[in-house]
Design an enzyme around this catalytic site. Structure first.
Site, PDB file in Angstrom:
ATOM      1  N   ASP A   1      -7.130  -5.207  14.284  1.00  0.00           N
ATOM      2  CA  ASP A   1      -7.014  -3.660  14.239  1.00  0.00           C
ATOM      3  C   ASP A   1      -6.527  -3.498  12.965  1.00  0.00           C
ATOM      4  OD1 ASP A   1      -6.460  -1.127  14.122  1.00  0.00           O
ATOM      5  OD2 ASP A   1      -4.469  -1.385  15.312  1.00  0.00           O
TER       6      ASP A   1
ATOM      7  N   TYR B   1     -12.579   9.532  11.708  1.00  0.00           N
ATOM      8  CA  TYR B   1     -13.023   8.468  10.542  1.00  0.00           C
ATOM      9  C   TYR B   1     -14.347   8.999  10.007  1.00  0.00           C
ATOM     10  CZ  TYR B   1      -9.634   5.375  12.875  1.00  0.00           C
ATOM     11  OH  TYR B   1      -8.704   4.657  13.227  1.00  0.00           O
TER      12      TYR B   1
ATOM     13  N   GLN C   1       0.779  -1.112  -0.219  1.00  0.00           N
ATOM     14  CA  GLN C   1       0.101  -0.148   0.101  1.00  0.00           C
ATOM     15  C   GLN C   1       0.992   1.425   0.069  1.00  0.00           C
ATOM     16  OE1 GLN C   1      -2.249  -0.453   3.433  1.00  0.00           O
ATOM     17  NE2 GLN C   1      -0.446  -1.540   4.651  1.00  0.00           N
TER      18      GLN C   1
END
Lengths: 299, 299
Positions: free
Chosen positions: A153, A222, A28
């Protein structure tokens, strides 16, 4: 200059004071910038993962919701969590003897150690064993019943994390947990992803024969300002997630360990399971959850 | 095209499908647009006031937090609230005989009746008496002890609402409430406005001799994704805000009145008073609030 993440008709933008790092790992794009209002920000594939100002809410809730719900947790596995923040929180629990972490992307760890020392401090705990590996493979090789708690997570279920919301993954987690062991899994926004939440709950009810709950917390950066947690237990000694058996206020040293708790406390723990009417209506199972049927005590 | 509100290093943007209305009243700029993800949006002086998707959280909480905390409320005053959403929620309470609303800006009402019929429906209740006036003047003329509850649904404390956070205003509210009457006041974001919250609590503790609490709810389109409520009672019969004496689930017809409740329920009511550790630490008074000292029951 705003740094947008996501644009499906809605975006949250943070002013970029300075880009501190930009690199591409095998998995990524990794970006770190200094924002003007939320401190340093970690971005993976264009999606904000954490900011210094509000990481406390996510890291503390995802660690203590499961660990305060069982007596004397000893062995804990973290899936993802390469920034180290969840390790920092787990290490408040002095009963814990072993903290395994399986992170697929070493660059996240390196970047966190360089730019987010308040999170990466979690790696300094001698109880931590780091595995750079794919979590699905790792869990398949783990001894059956090894862990008291597994904390997932992960980033959003695109890119490297897309395997982490399917039934096969949840089955490997359940297998690695002891009877009455607990899973806490990042579970999206109640305002935006009701169907994804419904799917995850449906899958977990098939896999986890103890209990399955949904909880949530406020995290400003978020999408929609909230993040959810799917929290489950395997068949075994019953777990009452809503009334923590292992309250953090009674754990010696836990409140001050490495740094003070900023978000989590026992009231926030219990309150996190209170759900808006629209979610209870849309996610069929939640209508039957214990919280709506019987009084619960928060202290 | 994004529609930004506020830019102090942070912005939340909603895609504008179509601007439906733009006008200037005597007091402020009034804008309505159709967004692609949150339905229609009302904007005053550049600040998002409500969206069709998430207005439920704010309107339901600001109305039912006070009205479910006292037995059989009869007379209620709304300050601001020209969109009508709070009226819609108050009208679920069949004990209420009189609902006064004092809104300074008639254009807000007219625009809501035209574009937000699901909110403006609140004006159709025959118990509603509308006053187009300045709330400070209105309250000064109100008979002492007239109201069981006052709900302050103002915009941010700039422009026409700037008088509504000062001591003189709170004193006129307290005077207009009966002994043991309650105030619920919009009170900003716990993530962004800690000092403003501290000031408001300090002022209210001097003015309201019953109890003073802070509660919060998730509203995605408000800054940082949360909104707070300052909730106070005057000297008189004690009010236990955390365990509602008048639970909405037991009020005949309340759950379905005009439309179903989307956000509020008794668990959400009690949970809204659970506060993050950082807020309790920073706002001195909250450390001593009853919720941290004794167990409370939510059902």
């Amino acid at each position: 200059m705003p740094e947008d993440y996501g644009w499906e008709g809605e975006a949250h933008s943070l002013a970029v004071e300075k880009v501190l790092y930009k690199g591409n790992s095998e998995f990524q794009e990794v970006l770190v910038f200094e924002s003007s209002t939320y401190g340093k920000v970690l971005v993976l594939d264009g999606i904000v993962q954490l900011t210094e100002k509000d990481e406390c809410a996510y890291q503390e809730m995802i660690a203590h919701l499961p660990l305060c719900s069982i007596p004397s947790p000893k062995t804990v596995l973290v899936v993802g969590g390469g920034d180290g923040g969840v390790l920092r929180e787990i290490s408040r629990h002095s009963s814990v003897e072993q903290i395994d972490i399986c992170e697929i992307d070493k660059m996240v760890i390196d970047v966190s150690k360089r730019f987010f020392p308040e999170l990466a401090v979690g790696f300094e705990d001698p109880r931590v064993h780091l595995y750079i590996a794919d979590a699905v493979d790792f869990l398949r090789c783990a001894p059956k019943g090894k862990y008291d708690a597994v904390i997932v997570d992960s980033s959003d279920p695109v890119g490297p994390a897309q395997e982490l919301v399917g039934k096969p993954f949840f089955e490997t987690v359940a297998r690695a947990l002891r009877p009455g062991g607990v899973l806490c899994n990042m579970a999206e926004s109640m305002w935006l992803h009701t169907h994804l939440i419904q799917d995850m709950i449906y899958t977990c009810r098939q896999t986890f024969k103890g209990s399955v709950h949904y909880a949530w917390a406020s995290v400003p950066t978020y999408p929609s300002g909230v993040i959810g947690f799917l929290i489950c237990s395997t068949d075994g000694p019953p777990v009452d997630f809503i009334n923590p058996i292992n309250p953090i206020e009674k754990l010696e040293g836990a409140l001050k360990h490495k740094r003070e708790l900023r978000f989590y406390n026992s009231e926030m723990h219990s309150a996190a399971f209170a759900l808006p009417s629209f979610l209870k209506r849309e996610v069929t199972f939640l209508r039957d959850s214990p919280i709506s049927g019987q009084p619960i005590c928060i202290s």
